[in-house]
Design a protein around this motif. Sequence first.
Motif, mmCIF file in Angstrom:
data_model
loop_
_atom_site.group_PDB
_atom_site.id
_atom_site.type_symbol
_atom_site.label_atom_id
_atom_site.label_comp_id
_atom_site.label_asym_id
_atom_site.label_seq_id
_atom_site.Cartn_x
_atom_site.Cartn_y
_atom_site.Cartn_z
ATOM 1 N N THR A 6 0.766 -1.295 -0.046
ATOM 2 C CA THR A 6 0.107 0.066 -0.082
ATOM 3 C C THR A 6 0.876 1.289 -0.086
ATOM 4 O OG1 THR A 6 -1.800 1.123 1.118
ATOM 5 C CG2 THR A 6 -0.323 -0.039 2.638
ATOM 6 N N GLY A 7 0.451 2.261 -0.825
ATOM 7 C CA GLY A 7 1.382 3.402 -0.919
ATOM 8 C C GLY A 7 2.568 3.186 -2.080
ATOM 9 N N LYS A 58 0.710 2.252 -7.105
ATOM 10 C CA LYS A 58 0.080 1.598 -8.104
ATOM 11 C C LYS A 58 -0.990 2.381 -8.803
ATOM 12 C CE LYS A 58 -0.966 -1.460 -5.206
ATOM 13 N NZ LYS A 58 -0.510 -1.140 -3.922
ATOM 14 N N SER A 59 -1.866 3.036 -8.016
ATOM 15 C CA SER A 59 -2.893 3.675 -8.339
ATOM 16 C C SER A 59 -2.334 5.098 -9.242
ATOM 17 C CB SER A 59 -3.714 4.246 -7.236
ATOM 18 O OG SER A 59 -4.818 3.074 -6.723
ATOM 19 N N SER A 60 -1.322 5.831 -8.511
ATOM 20 C CA SER A 60 -0.896 6.796 -9.224
ATOM 21 C C SER A 60 -0.172 6.543 -10.650
ATOM 22 C CB SER A 60 0.465 7.482 -8.598
ATOM 23 O OG SER A 60 -0.051 7.569 -6.961
HETATM 24 P P1 DGT Z 1 -2.938 1.419 -2.302
HETATM 25 O O1 DGT Z 1 -3.894 1.816 -3.021
HETATM 26 O O2 DGT Z 1 -3.274 1.623 -0.822
HETATM 27 O O3 DGT Z 1 -2.725 0.092 -2.574
HETATM 28 O O4 DGT Z 1 -1.607 2.456 -2.755
HETATM 29 P P2 DGT Z 1 -1.021 2.455 -4.104
HETATM 30 O O5 DGT Z 1 0.133 1.502 -4.342
HETATM 31 O O6 DGT Z 1 -2.016 2.555 -5.337
HETATM 32 O O7 DGT Z 1 -0.435 3.961 -4.134
HETATM 33 P P3 DGT Z 1 -0.916 5.278 -4.370
HETATM 34 O O8 DGT Z 1 -0.569 5.593 -6.088
HETATM 35 O O9 DGT Z 1 -2.377 5.464 -4.034
HETATM 36 O O10 DGT Z 1 -0.141 6.374 -3.509
HETATM 37 C C1 DGT Z 1 1.334 6.450 -3.567
HETATM 38 C C2 DGT Z 1 1.664 7.587 -2.819
HETATM 39 O O11 DGT Z 1 0.955 8.781 -3.424
HETATM 40 C C3 DGT Z 1 1.167 7.715 -1.172
HETATM 41 O O12 DGT Z 1 2.426 8.117 -0.516
HETATM 42 C C4 DGT Z 1 0.033 8.493 -1.231
HETATM 43 C C5 DGT Z 1 0.456 9.442 -2.301
HETATM 44 N N1 DGT Z 1 -1.017 10.004 -3.057
HETATM 45 C C6 DGT Z 1 -1.801 9.260 -3.577
HETATM 46 N N2 DGT Z 1 -2.876 10.187 -4.066
HETATM 47 C C7 DGT Z 1 -2.436 11.456 -3.786
HETATM 48 C C8 DGT Z 1 -2.820 12.764 -4.008
HETATM 49 O O13 DGT Z 1 -4.081 12.658 -4.755
HETATM 50 N N3 DGT Z 1 -2.094 13.728 -3.645
HETATM 51 C C9 DGT Z 1 -1.176 13.479 -2.923
HETATM 52 N N4 DGT Z 1 -0.304 14.705 -2.386
HETATM 53 N N5 DGT Z 1 -0.644 12.426 -2.643
HETATM 54 C C10 DGT Z 1 -1.295 11.200 -3.185
#
Ligand code: DGT
Length: 242
Positions: free
Chosen positions: A43-44, A47-49
Motif C-alpha cells: 500500500t502506498g 500503483k494507483s498513481s
Molecule cells: P493502495 O491503493 O493503498 O494500495 O496504494 P497504491 O500503491 O495505489 O499507492 P498510491 O498511488 O495510491 O499512492 C502513492 C503515494 O502517493 C502515497 O504516498 C500516497 C500519495 N498520494 C496518492 N494520491 C495522492 C494525491 O492525490 N495527492 C497527494 N499529494 N498524494 C497522493
Amino acid sequence: LPIKGRVDFEQVSFLYEGTMEPVIKNVTFSCLPGETVGIIGSTGSGKSSLVSLIPRFYDPNSGAVKVNGIDVREMDPTKLRDKIAVVPQKTVLFTGTVLENIRIGKEDATLEEVEQAARMADAHGFVSSFPEGYNTVLGQQGVNFSGGQKQRVSIARALVRKPEILILDDCTSAVDVTTEANIKEALKKYAKGLTCLIIAQRITSVMDADKIIVLDHGQIVGIGKHDELIRDCDVYQEIFQS
Ligand code: DGT
C-alpha cells in the motif's frame, strides 16, 4: 493496421503538486495489445498513481506515457479517454435497475450491448436468474447484491464502453478467489484482444498475467512472469509469503 491497446511508459517520473518526493520514479515498461499486466506492491507503493497517468488524470513531470505509440499529451483527451475504462477500487452503484447501472457507462448502449458486457464481466448469469432480469432494481427498495455481484456490474459498466484498455484498480480484492477467477475466465473468453492492467494486493490476482510489475516506493523492482519473480524478486517473495 493501426495499433490497438498498447501502453508504453518511458522513464516516467511523477510527483503530486506541493509535495517533494516523487511517487513514480523513472518507470519504464510496455504493455502490448491484448496483454494482461499485473501491478503489485504494498500500500502506498504508487500503483494507483501509476495508472492514473494513462487517461491523463495527471501528467508526468518527466518521461512519456504513450498509448498506441502516441504520447498521451498529443492526443485529444476525449479520444484518449474513450479508449480507456477504469474500474475503481470502490464500486459505486446507484438505486436503479441493473440495466441503468451498466448503461451509465454508455448512455446509448443497446440491450444487446449491455448483455454482452455483462457476459464478459461474468454478470449475465446471476442477473438473468432474477425474475426481473436486467430490470431488477438495486438498492434499498430492491435487491441487495453481494459485494462480488456489485463488482461484476461495475466491470460490465466499464466494458459496455468497448475500451481498448481496461484498468482494474484493485477492484477484485473484496471478492472471493473463486469469483475473481470466474471474472478473469469470462474476460479471457469474451474480451479477446483487450489490454488489461490489473492492480492487485494479492499474488493470486496476478499470478497468471502475461507480465507482472512489482512496485516499491514508486520504482519497478521486478518485472516478469510469476515463476521468474518468485525466483528473483525479494519484494515479490515477501508479498507472496505475507
Ligand atoms: P493502495 O491503493 O493503498 O494500495 O496504494 P497504491 O500503491 O495505489 O499507492 P498510491 O498511488 O495510491 O499512492 C502513492 C503515494 O502517493 C502515497 O504516498 C500516497 C500519495 N498520494 C496518492 N494520491 C495522492 C494525491 O492525490 N495527492 C497527494 N499529494 N498524494 C497522493
